[in-house]
Scaffold this motif. Structure first.
Motif, PDB file in Angstrom:
ATOM      1  N   GLU A  67      -3.754  -1.533   3.048  1.00  0.00           N
ATOM      2  CA  GLU A  67      -2.295  -1.645   2.991  1.00  0.00           C
ATOM      3  C   GLU A  67      -1.851  -2.288   1.680  1.00  0.00           C
ATOM      4  O   GLU A  67      -2.435  -3.296   1.274  1.00  0.00           O
ATOM      5  CB  GLU A  67      -1.802  -2.500   4.165  1.00  0.00           C
ATOM      6  N   PRO A  68      -0.878  -1.711   0.972  1.00  0.00           N
ATOM      7  CA  PRO A  68      -0.068  -0.540   1.336  1.00  0.00           C
ATOM      8  C   PRO A  68      -0.746   0.788   0.953  1.00  0.00           C
ATOM      9  O   PRO A  68      -1.536   0.844   0.033  1.00  0.00           O
ATOM     10  CB  PRO A  68       1.193  -0.741   0.478  1.00  0.00           C
ATOM     11  N   ASN A  98      -2.349   1.900  -2.500  1.00  0.00           N
ATOM     12  CA  ASN A  98      -1.476   2.950  -3.029  1.00  0.00           C
ATOM     13  C   ASN A  98      -0.014   2.582  -2.755  1.00  0.00           C
ATOM     14  O   ASN A  98       0.449   2.723  -1.633  1.00  0.00           O
ATOM     15  CB  ASN A  98      -1.810   4.296  -2.384  1.00  0.00           C
ATOM     16  N   PRO A  99       0.741   2.072  -3.732  1.00  0.00           N
ATOM     17  CA  PRO A  99       0.339   1.951  -5.134  1.00  0.00           C
ATOM     18  C   PRO A  99      -0.646   0.815  -5.368  1.00  0.00           C
ATOM     19  O   PRO A  99      -0.777  -0.100  -4.558  1.00  0.00           O
ATOM     20  CB  PRO A  99       1.668   1.668  -5.837  1.00  0.00           C
ATOM     21  N   VAL A 100      -1.329   0.898  -6.506  1.00  0.00           N
ATOM     22  CA  VAL A 100      -2.258  -0.150  -6.929  1.00  0.00           C
ATOM     23  C   VAL A 100      -1.488  -1.448  -7.147  1.00  0.00           C
ATOM     24  O   VAL A 100      -0.343  -1.435  -7.610  1.00  0.00           O
ATOM     25  CB  VAL A 100      -2.971   0.301  -8.230  1.00  0.00           C
ATOM     26  N   ILE A 101      -2.111  -2.584  -6.819  1.00  0.00           N
ATOM     27  CA  ILE A 101      -1.481  -3.894  -7.009  1.00  0.00           C
ATOM     28  C   ILE A 101      -1.590  -4.264  -8.490  1.00  0.00           C
ATOM     29  O   ILE A 101      -2.613  -4.788  -8.946  1.00  0.00           O
ATOM     30  CB  ILE A 101      -2.157  -4.965  -6.131  1.00  0.00           C
ATOM     31  N   SER A 105       5.665  -8.058  -8.393  1.00  0.00           N
ATOM     32  CA  SER A 105       6.224  -7.742  -7.075  1.00  0.00           C
ATOM     33  C   SER A 105       5.151  -7.244  -6.105  1.00  0.00           C
ATOM     34  O   SER A 105       5.224  -7.519  -4.900  1.00  0.00           O
ATOM     35  CB  SER A 105       7.346  -6.705  -7.202  1.00  0.00           C
ATOM     36  N   ASP A 106       4.146  -6.535  -6.609  1.00  0.00           N
ATOM     37  CA  ASP A 106       3.062  -6.063  -5.743  1.00  0.00           C
ATOM     38  C   ASP A 106       2.273  -7.237  -5.169  1.00  0.00           C
ATOM     39  O   ASP A 106       1.921  -7.248  -3.978  1.00  0.00           O
ATOM     40  CB  ASP A 106       2.105  -5.153  -6.531  1.00  0.00           C
TER      41      ASP A 106
END
Length: 417
Positions: A67-68, A98-101, A105-106
């Motif tokens: 996740e995600p 996905n998306p890659v961290i 913000s990720d």
């Protein structure tokens, strides 16, 4: 949380009570008393478990949840529950989502999803944007959001200049760069260790040379640039030698080994069971012996489960096309405890905290109660019933393990199996 733990043997070389059987009083999440026998005038809940042993909480430096983006493999919520019931109070989570961290913000998203959990989550940000090895990701911004290191999970950085710049840039804020040890032009399309076994099975080989060349390159770059380098999941005897020499040369390098690479060799692949398809691949018994020696003499700094859940659609297919990875949190302690002493097992499950700047809390009066509870002597066969992960791709299924985790105490919470 208030709790009186009765008759627990402390396994913590940094504790004054190491190897002693004691009672431990926990009040409001902190250890308030430790003594041979404690009374319970306030009628706190008492914990009495068979052959109970306690250490400071364990840490895994390489865990993937999905996740995600790959929730069908594992969610953060269930992944952290699995970690807790496997004895881990802290985990470093890879960026292979996905998306890659790869942004501020990720990282905040990962931390917010784990907020309030007993297990502390420590995001590892991608080293390059989208883990594509073209340009560096927002390393400093991710550090400010809580990233503990930078790593394109299982993706080698082919461009040596990019790795050079990463080491130089991250050194400005004491950032830890992680470099996957594989030279892809050498490994090619190999799906297992290049050896007599790969020839007999008709499978393309990934030679030990591919790992060793990349490690040698990165150590030269580290010597040139300075900075902090961590080499994850080494698997060959020559890799141990290279890192041992680098440490003698005072380079700022650490490394880890995946637990399965300490136990299984490449002959396991004769069954074509894709659960044994991992990266780096299972090597030879000589490599295993060298890795264990490296652990014992301190060349290898830590072990990891390299927990990587893969859904059945990507595992139950032809060996060449199956994805790499095995889950390993649930079996980590029981597997390690079959090849190392319990004291050494606990040591290598806690030692990585310092490298990743994670708080260490020895079993001592006044410290926060961040504890792992376990029985080191219980032997059992690891079956599907012991798998807590959403994905079931474990290479330890039907293997004899030694040592059972009861649970953890962390963040003022008790979690028991």
């Amino acid at each position: 949380m208030n709790l009186l733990i009765k008759s627990a043997t402390i396994v913590d070389s940094k504790s004054d009570f190491h190897n002693q059987s004691v009672d431990i009083l926990i009040e409001k999440g902190f250890i308030s008393q430790i003594a041979k026998t404690l009374k319970n005038p306030k009628k706190y809940k008492e914990l009495n478990l068979d052959n109970l042993h306690i250490s400071q909480g364990w840490f895994d430096s390489s865990v993937s949840f999905g996740e995600p983006g790959f929730e069908e493999r594992e969610t953060i919520e269930n992944g952290l529950k699995t970690a807790a019931l496997s004895g881990f109070t802290s985990v470093a989570v890879n960026a292979n989502t996905n998306p890659v961290i790869d942004s501020h913000s990720d990282v905040l998203f990962i931390k917010s999803k784990a907020s309030g959990n007993a297990v502390n989550i420590h995001p590892i940000g991608a080293l390059t944007k989208e883990s594509k090895s073209i340009e560096l990701a927002e390393l400093y911004d991710m550090t400010n959001a809580g990233a503990v290191a930078f790593y394109d999970y299982q993706k080698p950085v082919a461009n040596p200049n990019l790795m050079k710049v990463a080491l130089q840039y991250a050194s400005n804020f004491d950032g830890l760069v992680i470099s996957f040890p594989q030279e892809s032009k050498i490994s090619g399309l190999g799906v297992m260790n290049e050896n007599v076994t790969s020839t007999s099975l008709g499978l393309k080989g990934n030679p030990a040379l591919a790992e060793e060349l990349q490690i040698a390159r990165d150590l030269f770059l580290l010597e040139y640039t300075g900075g902090k380098l961590h080499i994850p999941t080494i698997s060959t005897s020559k890799s141990v030698e290279l890192i041992r020499a680098a440490k003698q040369n005072k380079l700022n390098v650490t490394c880890s080994v995946a637990i399965h690479n300490l136990i299984f060799d490449d002959t396991e692949l004769k069954s074509f069971n894709t659960n044994y398809k991992v990266l780096p691949p299972l090597r030879t018994q000589d490599d295993i012996n060298a890795l264990i020696d490296g652990l014992k003499d301190g060349t290898i700094d830590m072990v990891t489960s390299d927990h990587n859940p893969i859904d059945i659609e990507h595992k139950k297919i032809e060996f060449d096309f199956a994805k790499y990875g095995t889950i390993g949190l649930e079996s980590a302690f029981g597997a390690l405890n079959t090849i190392l002493t319990t004291k050494k097992t606990v040591e290598v499950l806690t030692k990585g905290k310092q490298r990743f700047n994670i708080e260490s809390s020895p079993v001592a009066i006044g410290n926060k109660a961040t504890l792992t509870l376990f029985n080191p002597n219980l032997t059992y066969t690891f079956t599907k019933e012991h798998i807590l992960s959403t994905s079931k791709n474990s290479m330890f299924e039907n293997k004899e393990l030694k040592g059972k985790v009861y649970g953890i105490i962390s963040n003022n919470t008790l979690i028991l199996n």
